[in-house]
Design an enzyme around this catalytic site. Structure first.
Site, PDB file in Angstrom:
ATOM      1  N   ARG A   1       0.663  -5.058  -5.870  1.00 13.80           N
ATOM      2  CA  ARG A   1       0.810  -6.324  -5.151  1.00 13.80           C
ATOM      3  C   ARG A   1       1.078  -7.370  -6.220  1.00 13.80           C
ATOM      4  O   ARG A   1       0.493  -7.319  -7.296  1.00 13.80           O
ATOM      5  CB  ARG A   1      -0.434  -6.624  -4.342  1.00 13.80           C
ATOM      6  CG  ARG A   1      -0.745  -5.464  -3.372  1.00 13.80           C
ATOM      7  CD  ARG A   1      -1.689  -5.829  -2.266  1.00 13.80           C
ATOM      8  NE  ARG A   1      -2.229  -4.646  -1.627  1.00 13.80           N
ATOM      9  CZ  ARG A   1      -1.704  -4.051  -0.547  1.00 13.80           C
ATOM     10  NH1 ARG A   1      -0.646  -4.546   0.024  1.00 13.80           N
ATOM     11  NH2 ARG A   1      -2.264  -2.972  -0.038  1.00 13.80           N
TER      12      ARG A   1
ATOM     13  N   ALA B   1      15.458  10.486  -1.281  1.00 15.54           N
ATOM     14  CA  ALA B   1      16.650  10.340  -0.439  1.00 15.54           C
ATOM     15  C   ALA B   1      17.563   9.239  -0.967  1.00 15.54           C
ATOM     16  O   ALA B   1      18.789   9.387  -0.996  1.00 15.54           O
ATOM     17  CB  ALA B   1      16.221  10.038   1.003  1.00 15.54           C
TER      18      ALA B   1
ATOM     19  N   GLY C   1       0.831  -1.204   0.000  1.00 15.71           N
ATOM     20  CA  GLY C   1       0.000   0.000   0.000  1.00 15.71           C
ATOM     21  C   GLY C   1       0.860   1.246   0.000  1.00 15.71           C
ATOM     22  O   GLY C   1       1.906   1.275   0.642  1.00 15.71           O
TER      23      GLY C   1
ATOM     24  N   ASP D   1       0.143   1.148   8.383  1.00 20.87           N
ATOM     25  CA  ASP D   1      -0.341   0.216   9.414  1.00 20.87           C
ATOM     26  C   ASP D   1       0.540   0.206  10.673  1.00 20.87           C
ATOM     27  O   ASP D   1       0.111  -0.231  11.729  1.00 20.87           O
ATOM     28  CB  ASP D   1      -0.409  -1.217   8.860  1.00 20.87           C
ATOM     29  CG  ASP D   1      -1.523  -1.379   7.855  1.00 20.87           C
ATOM     30  OD1 ASP D   1      -2.401  -0.491   7.807  1.00 20.87           O
ATOM     31  OD2 ASP D   1      -1.520  -2.379   7.119  1.00 20.87           O
TER      32      ASP D   1
HETATM   33  P1  ATP Z   1       0.946  -2.513   3.482  1.00 17.74           P
HETATM   34  O1  ATP Z   1       0.662  -3.410   4.639  1.00 17.74           O
HETATM   35  O2  ATP Z   1       1.297  -1.134   3.893  1.00 17.74           O
HETATM   36  O3  ATP Z   1      -0.102  -2.534   2.436  1.00 17.74           O
HETATM   37  P2  ATP Z   1       2.843  -4.508   2.634  1.00 17.74           P
HETATM   38  O4  ATP Z   1       4.235  -4.382   2.174  1.00 17.74           O
HETATM   39  O5  ATP Z   1       2.652  -5.268   3.908  1.00 17.74           O
HETATM   40  O6  ATP Z   1       2.288  -3.040   2.751  1.00 17.74           O
HETATM   41  P3  ATP Z   1       1.676  -6.662   1.041  1.00 17.74           P
HETATM   42  O7  ATP Z   1       0.549  -6.616   0.097  1.00 17.74           O
HETATM   43  O8  ATP Z   1       1.586  -7.551   2.221  1.00 17.74           O
HETATM   44  O9  ATP Z   1       1.922  -5.140   1.479  1.00 17.74           O
HETATM   45  O10 ATP Z   1       2.986  -7.096   0.228  1.00 17.74           O
HETATM   46  C1  ATP Z   1       3.389  -6.398  -0.945  1.00 17.74           C
HETATM   47  C2  ATP Z   1       4.067  -7.342  -1.916  1.00 17.74           C
HETATM   48  O11 ATP Z   1       5.243  -7.916  -1.323  1.00 17.74           O
HETATM   49  C3  ATP Z   1       3.225  -8.549  -2.354  1.00 17.74           C
HETATM   50  O12 ATP Z   1       2.311  -8.253  -3.360  1.00 17.74           O
HETATM   51  C4  ATP Z   1       4.330  -9.488  -2.877  1.00 17.74           C
HETATM   52  O13 ATP Z   1       4.766  -9.111  -4.160  1.00 17.74           O
HETATM   53  C5  ATP Z   1       5.462  -9.213  -1.871  1.00 17.74           C
HETATM   54  N1  ATP Z   1       5.430 -10.252  -0.827  1.00 17.74           N
HETATM   55  C6  ATP Z   1       4.590 -10.325   0.239  1.00 17.74           C
HETATM   56  N2  ATP Z   1       4.808 -11.447   0.961  1.00 17.74           N
HETATM   57  C7  ATP Z   1       5.794 -12.111   0.346  1.00 17.74           C
HETATM   58  C8  ATP Z   1       6.488 -13.336   0.587  1.00 17.74           C
HETATM   59  N3  ATP Z   1       6.202 -14.113   1.632  1.00 17.74           N
HETATM   60  N4  ATP Z   1       7.465 -13.684  -0.279  1.00 17.74           N
HETATM   61  C9  ATP Z   1       7.769 -12.921  -1.333  1.00 17.74           C
HETATM   62  N5  ATP Z   1       7.174 -11.756  -1.617  1.00 17.74           N
HETATM   63  C10 ATP Z   1       6.197 -11.343  -0.798  1.00 17.74           C
END
Ligand code: ATP
Length: 323
Positions: free
Chosen positions: A72, A22, A11, A127
Site C-alpha cells: 500500500r 497471462a 491486498g 473482497d
Molecule cells: P484490497 O481491497 O483487495 O486490499 P485495494 O486495491 O482496494 O485492494 P487499497 O489499499 O485500497 O487496496 O489500495 C491499494 C493502493 O492503491 C494504495 O496503497 C495506493 O497506492 C493506491 N490508491 C488507492 N486509492 C488511491 C487514490 N485515490 N489515488 C491514487 N492511488 C490510490
C-alpha cells in the site's frame, strides 16, 4: 506500443500470479517487452522494474500471493507521487501499464490514465467490491477456504452442541461472509450491509435451538459494526442470561494465501490476456472484469470509489435456508 509493465497492488489475492503470467505471455505474443513492477505503486515510485520473459512466469499459475509483491503506498496518492511514477515509466521506455488489484488500486490506475498514460486494470480482490466485475480474481478460492473452515467447525459445533462464530474478511463489503454463510449453511450472517444487534443475534440463535438445531454457526464479516470481537465480548458478558456462549474463530489472512482454484486460474488468465488485447487496441482507462459470464471492459471512472451493492435476494435466501 512495444513495452508494457504489470503490477499487483492492494491486498494479495489467489490468482494474481495467474494474471501476471497471462499479461506477460500475451504481451510477448504481441511482440512487446514486458516488465514487472515490484511492490505495487510503491515499487513504481522507486523504479523497481524487472524484465519478465515467458520462463520467468513458468510454474506460478498454481501459486497463491503475487511473485511481484504488493504494497500500500500513500505517497502515490499525491500529485508529486503521480509525477514521479510517470517519470519512472517514461525513463524506462514503458508505454502501457496493467494494474492488477482491487478498488483502491483501480483508483490509482485511473490517476495515471487521466494523466494520459495508457492503463488497463484487472479486477482482483477477495473482497469482491469492484463494480465492473460480477466476480473478481481471488474470491472463489477465498470462499472455498472459508467453507473448509466452516465445515470443520460445524462438525465440532454439532458434537458439542455449541455456537461457533467465524469471522471472514471483508472490510466494507459482506460478499464473502454472505456467500460463505449460504454455502456453509450458517444459522446467522452478520455483514456491514445489514447490521444485526448482538441481542437480535442471540435471539436468532435461541430460536434456532428451539427449532431443534443442535449447533449454530454464525458467519461475520470483519467490517461489520459488531464484528467477532464485539460479539464475543457481548456473549461473554451475557452468558448466564443467554444460556450459551460463542466460540470465536477469526480466519484472517488464512483466507488469502491458498493455491488458486480452477475458477480463479481461468478468470485470471482470461482477464490478463484481455487487458493486453485492450492495450493493443489502443484502449486506456478501463477495467477488465467478468460481467454476466463474459469478459468485459468498464471505464475506470465508473469503478474506483464506487460500491457494488449485494443482491438483496441473497439476504432473503440466507434467511430462508437457516430455518
Ligand atoms: P484490497 O481491497 O483487495 O486490499 P485495494 O486495491 O482496494 O485492494 P487499497 O489499499 O485500497 O487496496 O489500495 C491499494 C493502493 O492503491 C494504495 O496503497 C495506493 O497506492 C493506491 N490508491 C488507492 N486509492 C488511491 C487514490 N485515490 N489515488 C491514487 N492511488 C490510490
Amino acid at each position: 506500443m512495444s513495452h508494457i509493465a504489470v503490477l499487483t497492488s492492494g491486498g494479495d489475492a489467489p490468482g494474481m500470479n495467474a494474471a501476471i503470467r497471462a499479461v506477460v505471455r500475451a504481451g510477448i505474443a504481441q511482440g512487446w517487452t514486458v516488465s514487472g513492477v515490484r511492490h505495487g505503486f510503491a515499487g513504481l515510485l522507486g523504479g523497481e522494474l524487472i524484465p519478465l520473459g515467458p520462463r520467468d512466469v513458468g510454474g506460478i499459475i498454481q501459486q497463491g500471493g503475487t511473485i511481484l509483491g504488493s504494497a500500500r503506498c500513500e505517497a502515490f496518492k499525491t500529485p508529486v507521487g503521480r509525477e514521479q511514477a510517470l517519470g519512472v515509466l517514461k525513463a524506462r521506455g514503458v508505454q502501457g501499464l496493467v494494474v492488477i488489484g482491487g478498488n483502491g488500486s483501480q483508483m490509482g490506475a485511473n490517476v495515471l490514465a487521466k494523466a494520459g498514460f495508457a492503463v488497463v486494470g484487472v479486477a482482483s480482490t477477495i473482497d469482491n467490491d469492484l463494480p465492473g466485475s460480477d466476480i473478481t480474481i481471488g474470491v472463489d478460492t477465498a470462499l472455498n477456504i472459508a467453507l473448509e473452515a466452516i465445515d470443520r467447525l460445524k462438525v465440532t459445533a454439532s458434537s458439542h452442541e455449541r455456537a461457533f462464530l467465524v469471522e471472514v474478511m471483508g472490510r466494507d463489503c459482506g460478499y464473502l461472509a454472505l456467500m460463505a454463510g449460504i454455502a456453509g449453511g450458517a444459522e446467522a450472517i452478520v455483514i456491514p450491509e445489514m447490521e444485526t444487534s448482538p441481542e437480535a443475534l442471540a435471539q436468532e440463535l435461541y430460536t434456532s435451538r428451539e427449532r431443534g438445531k443442535k449447533h449454530a454457526i454464525v458467519v461475520v464479516a470483519e467490517g461489520a459494526r459488531h464484528n467477532a470481537r464485539a460479539l464475543a465480548q457481548y456473549f461473554r458478558e451475557n452468558e448466564k442470561r443467554l444460556g450459551f456462549d460463542l466460540r470465536v474463530t477469526q480466519l484472517g489472512h488464512v483466507q488469502r494465501g491458498g493455491s488458486p482454484g480452477a475458477f480463479d486460474r481461468l478468470l485470471a488468465t482470461r482477464l490478463g490476456a484481455e487487458a493486453v488485447r485492450r492495450l493493443a487496441a489502443g484502449e486506456t482507462g478501463v477495467l477488465v472484469g467478468q460481467l454476466k459470464g463474459a469478459v468485459a471492459a468498464t471505464p475506470l471512472d465508473d469503478v474506483g470509489g464506487k460500491s457494488k451493492p449485494l443482491d438483496p435476494a441473497l439476504f432473503a435466501l440466507a434467511r430462508t435456508m437457516s430455518s
